[in-house]
Each structure stands twice: as structure tokens, then as C-alpha cells.
Motif scaffolding. Structure first.
Motif, PDB file in Angstrom:
ATOM      1  N   THR A   1       0.972  -1.353   0.274  1.00 49.92           N
ATOM      2  CA  THR A   1       0.022  -0.320   0.119  1.00 49.92           C
ATOM      3  C   THR A   1       1.055   1.451  -0.132  1.00 49.92           C
ATOM      4  O   THR A   1       1.048   2.084  -0.684  1.00 49.92           O
ATOM      5  CB  THR A   1      -0.098   0.388   1.569  1.00 49.92           C
TER       6      THR A   1
ATOM      7  N   GLY B   1       2.244   1.593  -3.284  1.00 52.01           N
ATOM      8  CA  GLY B   1       1.364   2.049  -3.948  1.00 52.01           C
ATOM      9  C   GLY B   1       1.410   1.005  -5.307  1.00 52.01           C
ATOM     10  O   GLY B   1       0.107   1.012  -5.994  1.00 52.01           O
TER      11      GLY B   1
ATOM     12  N   ILE C   1     -12.815  -3.099  -5.374  1.00 51.58           N
ATOM     13  CA  ILE C   1     -11.878  -2.329  -5.444  1.00 51.58           C
ATOM     14  C   ILE C   1     -10.202  -1.535  -6.212  1.00 51.58           C
ATOM     15  O   ILE C   1     -10.870  -0.563  -6.045  1.00 51.58           O
ATOM     16  CB  ILE C   1     -11.129  -2.696  -4.241  1.00 51.58           C
TER      17      ILE C   1
ATOM     18  N   ASN D   1     -13.048  -0.013  -8.415  1.00 51.20           N
ATOM     19  CA  ASN D   1     -13.679   1.594  -8.386  1.00 51.20           C
ATOM     20  C   ASN D   1     -12.638   2.101  -7.320  1.00 51.20           C
ATOM     21  O   ASN D   1     -12.519   3.963  -7.529  1.00 51.20           O
ATOM     22  CB  ASN D   1     -14.657   1.420  -7.058  1.00 51.20           C
ATOM     23  N   PHE D   2     -11.531   1.787  -6.736  1.00 47.53           N
ATOM     24  CA  PHE D   2     -10.502   3.032  -5.806  1.00 47.53           C
ATOM     25  C   PHE D   2      -9.012   2.529  -6.675  1.00 47.53           C
ATOM     26  O   PHE D   2      -8.314   2.913  -6.381  1.00 47.53           O
ATOM     27  CB  PHE D   2     -10.595   2.382  -4.517  1.00 47.53           C
ATOM     28  N   GLY D   3      -8.681   1.664  -7.005  1.00 47.73           N
ATOM     29  CA  GLY D   3      -7.127   1.247  -7.520  1.00 47.73           C
ATOM     30  C   GLY D   3      -7.363  -0.021  -6.993  1.00 47.73           C
ATOM     31  O   GLY D   3      -7.080   0.055  -6.157  1.00 47.73           O
TER      32      GLY D   3
ATOM     33  N   ARG E   1      -3.715  -0.532  -5.321  1.00 49.98           N
ATOM     34  CA  ARG E   1      -3.026  -1.129  -3.491  1.00 49.98           C
ATOM     35  C   ARG E   1      -4.059  -0.479  -2.858  1.00 49.98           C
ATOM     36  O   ARG E   1      -3.599  -0.928  -1.833  1.00 49.98           O
ATOM     37  CB  ARG E   1      -2.955   1.023  -3.930  1.00 49.98           C
ATOM     38  N   TYR E   2      -5.228  -0.101  -2.880  1.00 51.80           N
ATOM     39  CA  TYR E   2      -6.262  -0.215  -1.672  1.00 51.80           C
ATOM     40  C   TYR E   2      -6.904  -1.164  -1.669  1.00 51.80           C
ATOM     41  O   TYR E   2      -7.280  -1.875  -0.036  1.00 51.80           O
ATOM     42  CB  TYR E   2      -7.466   0.916  -2.146  1.00 51.80           C
ATOM     43  N   VAL E   3      -6.303  -2.720  -2.441  1.00 53.13           N
ATOM     44  CA  VAL E   3      -7.052  -3.723  -2.243  1.00 53.13           C
ATOM     45  C   VAL E   3      -5.648  -4.586  -0.856  1.00 53.13           C
ATOM     46  O   VAL E   3      -6.550  -5.040   0.045  1.00 53.13           O
ATOM     47  CB  VAL E   3      -6.378  -5.200  -3.474  1.00 53.13           C
TER      48      VAL E   3
ATOM     49  N   ILE F   1      -4.453  -2.980   1.457  1.00 55.84           N
ATOM     50  CA  ILE F   1      -4.919  -2.103   2.847  1.00 55.84           C
ATOM     51  C   ILE F   1      -5.987  -3.289   3.555  1.00 55.84           C
ATOM     52  O   ILE F   1      -6.566  -2.869   4.647  1.00 55.84           O
ATOM     53  CB  ILE F   1      -5.188  -0.329   2.964  1.00 55.84           C
ATOM     54  N   ALA F   2      -6.696  -3.438   2.695  1.00 55.51           N
ATOM     55  CA  ALA F   2      -8.106  -3.407   2.983  1.00 55.51           C
ATOM     56  C   ALA F   2      -7.706  -4.498   3.435  1.00 55.51           C
ATOM     57  O   ALA F   2      -8.430  -5.540   4.308  1.00 55.51           O
ATOM     58  CB  ALA F   2      -9.335  -3.646   2.049  1.00 55.51           C
TER      59      ALA F   2
END
Length: 470
Positions: A363, A366, A429, A432-434, A436-438, A440-441
């Protein structure tokens, strides 16, 4: 055959074959407990293990077929997530329904149904013409897969004595990640040359061979005895005993132990949510969900991410995906050899916390290049694989005999739920968000797993099952 297994005494052929009218449940169990590993038991393991191997192969085959399917059918990230998740939703239904059915019609009866369903649906996947059709076929195939592993584990364990069961169970469980690794090898060499259908053909051929072999296997003698079918159970055990004697072996005298029946047995599944078992039930469910949501979300999506997000050649994307699976197998073996020394609770807490490190690293960095992902995602997957690999063992230690099968079955149903949610979460994710956010989830989910383990899990290392679960 070891001399240790035969050191307690010798019986002859006539004494080993007790008449059905004089055979009790306790006597049958005692005769099974002193049994060495015979050729027939090895055959049963091979037949069931072969199917389990290709069940695992099929779970991951879609991940290596998906990069081509996504381009051929114009699938969106959400479509891909739903197709991958369909199998896990099917596995959820299979684990719950067939686990209950196996108590009614027998382990072997269910295993015959699941192998036929598996073969038919694997063939159907070859003729899928759209994302929706593939989703339906994968769901139905997942129903068979969901029943296969928990019922097969129960079936095999009911043939093996207590002294040999633990080691066998862990080595049997290694079959599953090896099957997933084999899917990566097949995907790397076959898909770029022969297309995505080759993945399903490879899984189909050995499974067809396995179908008739299941009709040659005996039913679980423990299940037969539990249903009052003592004559049939006696025939199965006698056949195993006679094989030992024909080969010049000897058998110790059976030691019959009288087990006091518990009055709470009639409570059934409701007891999972009472007394000391309530906390254990919700704890193991949380561990199943957290571990599998992350790992199956990662391993099923990675090849597609490498190709669609970073534009890697399909063969490179598949090679990276295989690398992740291979390290998962190595981690499973390390876990099998070490967890009895470290302990379950300590191992799980440390593993969840360690997995957070590479996930947060991705994360922060990036996730901007595939090498970052292949290193960090593989590290997280391998660490968490040591948890998911051994949860069947831990689940069986949390419950008494009267609850062990149903408690483990319901727990494995939650692993299917976690496996279904993981790919959908990744697709949502990423779309909708990109990317990298996978990660951190997933790091947050691992943190939840660590907190649950440290706060609520119990240690079972080196403790007698009856002392753990009265």
C-alpha cells in the motif's frame, strides 16, 4: 509394517474375524485402532487423494484461464470477481448440505455423488460461451468441491488409528496446496499455447479415471457401526485384518475401551452455541473467514492483475501466479513440521501479524510495478497459508467427538464464504479505487484475525482432546 504396531501380541486369522452377532461398536473401534497401514488403506488414500488433488487444481484453474477469458468475452473487473466467487459460493452450499447428508447416507455415498458432479461440471466449463454460463457451471462444480474435502477427510480418518491419524491428516492436507501449485504449472505451459480450455481438460481426464475406483472402496466402518450396521462394518474390518495376516503380519490384541455416553449428545448442533463451545465456534469461524478471504482473494486474482493492470505477457503473468502458489506449498510443509512445537494460538497470532507487514508495504509503495506485488503478495500469501492449511486440524481439536464433524463442517462452510467474498472485494476495489487499496483492505482483515486469535483462541498443543472438550 513396524514391529511397534505388532508388539502388543499376536492373533490368528480365526480370532481376528469376529462374527457379526458378537461384534460391538467398541470392539470394531478397538480392532481398527490396532490396524497397521495396509495396502488397501493406501489405495483408499490414493483414490481419495487423487480427487482432492484435482479439486484443488480446479479451484485455481479459473485464475489461470481468466486472463484469456477476460479478453475473449470482454469481462469487467466485477464480472471476473463474480465468476471466481461463484465456485466458492457453491462450495459453501456443498459443505453445509453434503456434510449433513454424509451422516445420513454415508461418507462413500456422498463421495460418489461429488465425483460425478465434479466431472460433469468440469466438462460443462469447456462449453461455456459467456461469463454468465461459466459462473453457473463453476457454482455447480463448487458444490461438489465443497463437499469433497471435509467428507473425504472424515472418511479417511475413520479408517486410521489415533496414533497414526495426526501425521497422516497433515500430510493429506498438503495435497490441496500442491494441487493448486500444479494448476499454476499447467497454466504456465498450456494456456499460452492451447488456450484456456486446456486447463479444464487436464483436470477432467484424471477425474474420469477416479469415478469407477470409488465404487470399489468400502464404506467407513465407524459410520456403519454408528448406524447399527455392525455386520457390514465387521466385514470391512475383517477384510483389512485378513490382508495383514495373508502377508505374514501379526496383529496386537484389540484393547476395548468403554466410552461413557454423554447425555448432551441429543442437543446436536445447538451445543456449538452453548457453554465453552460458543466462544470456540465464533472464534474458529472468524479465523476461517479472515484467512481465506485474503488468500483466495489474492491467489485467484493475481494472474489477471499482472496482465490487465501491468500489461505483462500472459506467460509471465501465469509464472508469477505459480510462484505464489509454490511458496504456499513450502510454507504448508514448514507449518506441518513445526506447529506442534510452537502451538496453534501462538502460530496464528504471529502469522496474522507478520502478514500485515508485506500488505501494508504494498500500500505504501503504491503497488506500482509487478515485482513489488510478486514479492510482497507472495510473502503475505505464504504466511497466511500456514493458517488456512491447518485450520481443519485446529477445528477438530476444539470440539468433543459428539460435535467434531458438525463443528468442523460448519467452520469449513465459513471458509467458503470468505473465499467468495475475497475475489468480489478485489474486483470492487480495483474497479472503483485502484489496486493499492486492495492490500490495505487485506491488511485490516489480517489485523482482525490477529486480534481475535490473541483475545479468544485457546491453545490446544499437547493436550488430550477429552480434557480440552468435556
Amino acid at each position: 509394517m513396524s514391529t511397534h504396531d505388532m508388539s502388543a501380541g499376536v492373533i490368528n486369522a480365526n480370532a481376528s474375524t469376529v462374527t457379526a452377532s458378537g461384534t460391538s461398536n467398541a470392539e470394531l473401534v478397538a480392532r481398527l485402532e490396532r490396524m497397521p497401514i495396509t495396502r488397501q488403506l493406501l489405495t483408499i488414500r490414493v483414490v481419495v487423494g487423487l480427487s482432492t488433488f484435482f479439486d484443488a487444481y480446479t479451484v485455481l484453474a479459473i485464475a489461470f484461464a481468466m486472463p484469456q477469458l477476460a479478453a475473449e468475452w470482454g469481462l469487467s473487473a466485477a464480472d471476473i470477481g463474480l465468476i471466481i466467487a461463484a465456485s466458492y459460493v457453491g462450495q459453501l452450499f456443498g459443505a453445509v448440505f453434503f456434510g449433513s447428508l454424509a451422516e445420513k447416507i454415508g461418507r462413500l455415498g456422498v463421495l460418489k455423488i461429488t465425483i460425478i458432479l465434479f466431472v460433469i461440471m468440469d466438462a460443462a466449463c469447456l462449453f461455456a460461451w459467456s461469463g454468465l454460463s461459466m459462473m453457473v457451471f463453476r457454482f455447480l462444480q463448487g458444490v461438489g468441491i465443497g463437499a469433497e474435502v471435509p467428507v473425504a477427510s472424515s472418511y479417511i480418518n475413520e479408517f486410521v488409528g489415533a496414533k497414526k491419524r495426526g501425521r497422516f491428516f497433515l500430510l493429506y492436507e498438503v495435497i490441496f496446496p500442491i494441487g493448486m501449485m500444479f494448476a499454476g504449472i499447467a497454466g504456465y505451459f498450456l494456456v499460452p499455447v492451447y488456450g484456456w480450455k486446456a486447463m479444464f481438460i487436464v483436470g477432467l481426464i484424471p477425474s474420469i479415471i477416479t469415478v469407477p475406483l470409488r465404487w470399489l472402496m468400502p464404506e467407513s466402518p465407524r459410520w456403519l457401526a454408528s448406524k447399527g450396521r455392525l455386520a457390514e462394518a465387521d466385514k470391512v474390518v475383517s477384510k483389512l485384518e485378513n490382508e495383514v495376516l495373508r502377508r505374514g503380519g501379526t496383529l496386537p490384541e484389540p484393547v476395548i475401551r468403554t466410552v461413557e455416553k454423554k447425555t448432551v449428545a441429543s442437543e446436536g448442533w445447538r451445543e456449538l452455541f452453548t457453554g465453552i463451545y460458543r466462544k470456540r465456534t465464533f472464534t474458529i469461524w472468524a479465523l476461517w473467514v479472515c484467512g481465506y478471504m485474503i488468500n483466495n482473494g489474492l491467489v485467484t486474482w493475481l494472474p489477471t492483475l499482472y496482465k490487465s493492470v501491468f500489461g505483462l505477457p500472459i506467460q509471465t503473468a501465469l509464472a508469477y501466479g505459480w510462484t505464489t502458489s509454490a511458496f504456499g506449498v513450502l510454507a504448508s510443509i514448514v507449518c506441518a513440521l513445526s506447529i506442534d512445537k510452537v502451538g496453534r494460538k501462538a502460530w496464528y497470532a504471529i502469522a496474522f501479524l507478520l502478514a500485515i507487514v508485506p500488505l501494508v508495504t504494498l500500500t505504501v509503495l503504491g503497488a506500482t510495478n509487478p515485482l513489488q506485488i510478486v514479492v510482497c503478495a507472495t510473502a503475505a500469501y505464504a504466511i497466511l497459508q500456514t493458517i488456512t492449511f491447518s485450520l481443519y486440524l485446529y477445528s477438530s481439536e476444539l470440539y468433543p467427538t459428539r460435535l467434531r464433524a458438525i463443528g468442523t463442517g460448519l467452520g469449513s462452510a465459513w471458509l467458503r464464504a470468505g473465499s467468495a467474498v475475497g475475489p468480489i472485494l478485489v474486483g470492487f476495489i480495483v474497479g472503483n479505487f485502484g489496486i493499492r487499496y486492495v492490500f490495505i483492505a487485506f491488511a485490516l482483515i489480517a489485523l482482525i484475525g490477529a486480534v481475535v486469535t490473541m483475545r479468544y483462541a485457546i491453545e490446544t498443543k499437547g493436550q488430550v482432546l477429552e480434557e480440552l472438550s468435556p
